[in-house]
Design an enzyme around this catalytic site. Structure first.
Site, mmCIF file in Angstrom:
data_model
loop_
_atom_site.group_PDB
_atom_site.id
_atom_site.type_symbol
_atom_site.label_atom_id
_atom_site.label_comp_id
_atom_site.label_asym_id
_atom_site.label_seq_id
_atom_site.Cartn_x
_atom_site.Cartn_y
_atom_site.Cartn_z
ATOM 1 N N ARG A 3 -1.625 6.724 12.326
ATOM 2 C CA ARG A 3 -0.256 6.433 12.751
ATOM 3 C C ARG A 3 0.221 7.452 13.788
ATOM 4 N NH1 ARG A 3 -0.777 4.053 7.918
ATOM 5 N NH2 ARG A 3 0.557 2.296 7.330
ATOM 6 N N GLU A 50 -5.317 0.754 -2.699
ATOM 7 C CA GLU A 50 -6.461 1.583 -2.314
ATOM 8 C C GLU A 50 -7.021 2.374 -3.493
ATOM 9 O OE1 GLU A 50 -8.163 2.659 0.803
ATOM 10 O OE2 GLU A 50 -7.657 0.564 1.127
#
Length: 431
Positions: free
Chosen positions: A31, A314
């Site tokens: 990001r 995850e």
């Protein structure tokens, strides 16, 4: 790229006691790379990043930015991003198996004035992407193809506006659009139209980081995000340690009844994986914050558990390994994770297959897994070229002698040092 030799997972006959330092967060690193690239592309100046993760996923993002004409300087965890979007002719972006590259880079490529072709690993071609490409088309961006390989025909700018998207397959669809939204002429409003969003905290991470870059984001209405047009502020970014990668090491403390300390654990993290601590405490583990470290002391035993992993999908492979190693006969129910069927591999099918291959009892449900803990036997654990599956096999191997992970090199996706760190953790506890 990946090891082809089976990896004998280290067996821990006694409790593991270790201090582990994990590298930077993949989610934050990729990001920050995109935000830094957008600031540079707007002519706002260069940004620096420290603590950046260097792994296959982050290197693929760096290469994607370089393909678009931006500069990324630095060979280690300290990076500088500068330049403008000026792709070379016939530019091609390799997404590998990285969902962040696959979904964050196309909106950025739409700002170029040239065609950009995207492709990736064979397994990546099965990963969901069509809703994002349809959203770009809805914003006036010419896109050829409905999946990998596809081509984004940039025209130098994107008008922006309002777009509806079903992001029930991946929160990264929303994050990818939001990251570039402030660079669109009229900004961007994203409306999620599908069923419940998976991994919503990852969108919250994106929004927080956009605000740190000076972007005005309104997320006050559920399932709607408004990004106002404006400049992104170049700045210094410092990536936290990757808490998702740390989870496997914390799981080692739980399954062996040992103690594992993670250095540099942030006091107030934006990473969704921090929620693993709540799960571990339900398994009779003791969690302590000591200075800038986190310490988990595992229990003598723990029973099966029920957990909704919708926001932290995850973590599922590691949590499934914990469930498989619980007290025999106890049952665990993992829910909210139907979207994992579209991850690096179909993780629900993969986990069920591998746990059952070793004599376990794992059944798939419509949105998760039911695991009844039974004694496991030695055998091969397939990774399916999936870093999280490889780590789950390593966790199982701590308590089951003779487990071999067929492709431990898959961990290079997010933690190339994993085999070394894992072996050092176990061997350092054996004396």
């Amino acid at each position: 790229m990946s090891s082809i030799e089976p990896w004998p997972a280290p067996f821990a006959p006694t409790p593991v006691h270790a201090t582990v330092t994990v590298p930077g967060s993949k989610s934050q690193t990729n990001r920050t790379l995109v935000l830094a690239a957008l600031a540079a592309a707007q002519g706002q100046g260069s940004s620096t990043i420290t603590g950046a993760l260097r792994s296959r996923d982050t290197d693929l993002m760096i290469e994607a930015l370089q393909t678009l004409g931006l500069r990324v300087d630095g060979t280690g965890s300290e990076l500088t991003v500068s330049g403008r979007i000026r792709p070379c002719p016939e530019a091609r972006v390799d997404c590998g198996l990285a969902g962040t590259v696959l979904r964050f880079a196309p909106p950025l490529a739409a700002l170029s004035a040239a065609p950009i072709t995207f492709d990736g690993d064979e397994q990546a071609r099965a990963r969901p992407i069509a809703p994002l490409l349809d959203a770009l088309r809805g914003l006036g961006v010419p896109v050829d193809g409905a999946g990998l390989p596809f081509r984004v025909q940039g025209t130098g700018s994107v008008a922006g506006g309002t777009v509806a998207i079903d992001a029930s397959a991946s929160s990264q669809f929303v994050s990818g659009l939001l990251l570039s939204g402030a660079s669109f002429t009229d900004g961007l409003t994203v409306q999620h139209t599908g069923s419940e969003l998976p991994s919503a905290p990852h969108i919250a991470m994106t929004v927080q980081m956009l605000r740190q870059a000076g972007v005005d984001v309104d997320d006050s209405i559920p399932n709607r995000w408004l990004v106002r047009p404006g400049a992104l502020r170049p700045r210094h970014w410092d990536a936290e340690p990757d808490l998702t990668n740390a989870v496997a090491f914390l799981a080692a403390a739980v399954v062996t009844g040992g103690t594992v300390t993670i250095t540099g654990w942030p006091a107030d993290s934006v990473q969704p994986a921090k929620n693993i601590l709540d799960i571990l405490q339900t398994l009779n583990s003791t969690v302590r914050h000591i200075d800038s470290c986190l310490q988990v002391q595992g229990p003598q035993s723990y029973r099966g558990f029920d957990v909704d992993l919708r926001d932290v999908g995850e973590l599922t492979p590691s949590v499934a390994a914990l469930a498989a190693l619980a007290s025999p006969g106890s049952v665990s129910r993992l829910a909210g994770i139907a979207h994992l069927r579209g991850h690096e591999t179909d993780r629900l099918a993969a986990l069920s297959t591998e746990i059952n291959r070793l004599g376990g009892n794992c059944e798939q449900t419509s949105d998760g897994l039911v695991i009844t803990a039974t004694p496991l036997r030695p055998g091969s654990w397939r990774a399916y070229a999936d870093h999280r599956m490889a780590m789950a096999g390593a966790i199982v191997g701590l308590r089951v002698a003779g487990v071999e992970v067929d492709d431990i090199g898959a961990t290079s996706k997010t933690l190339p040092e994993f085999p070394q760190l894992w072996t050092e953790m176990v061997e350092g506890s054996s004396g």
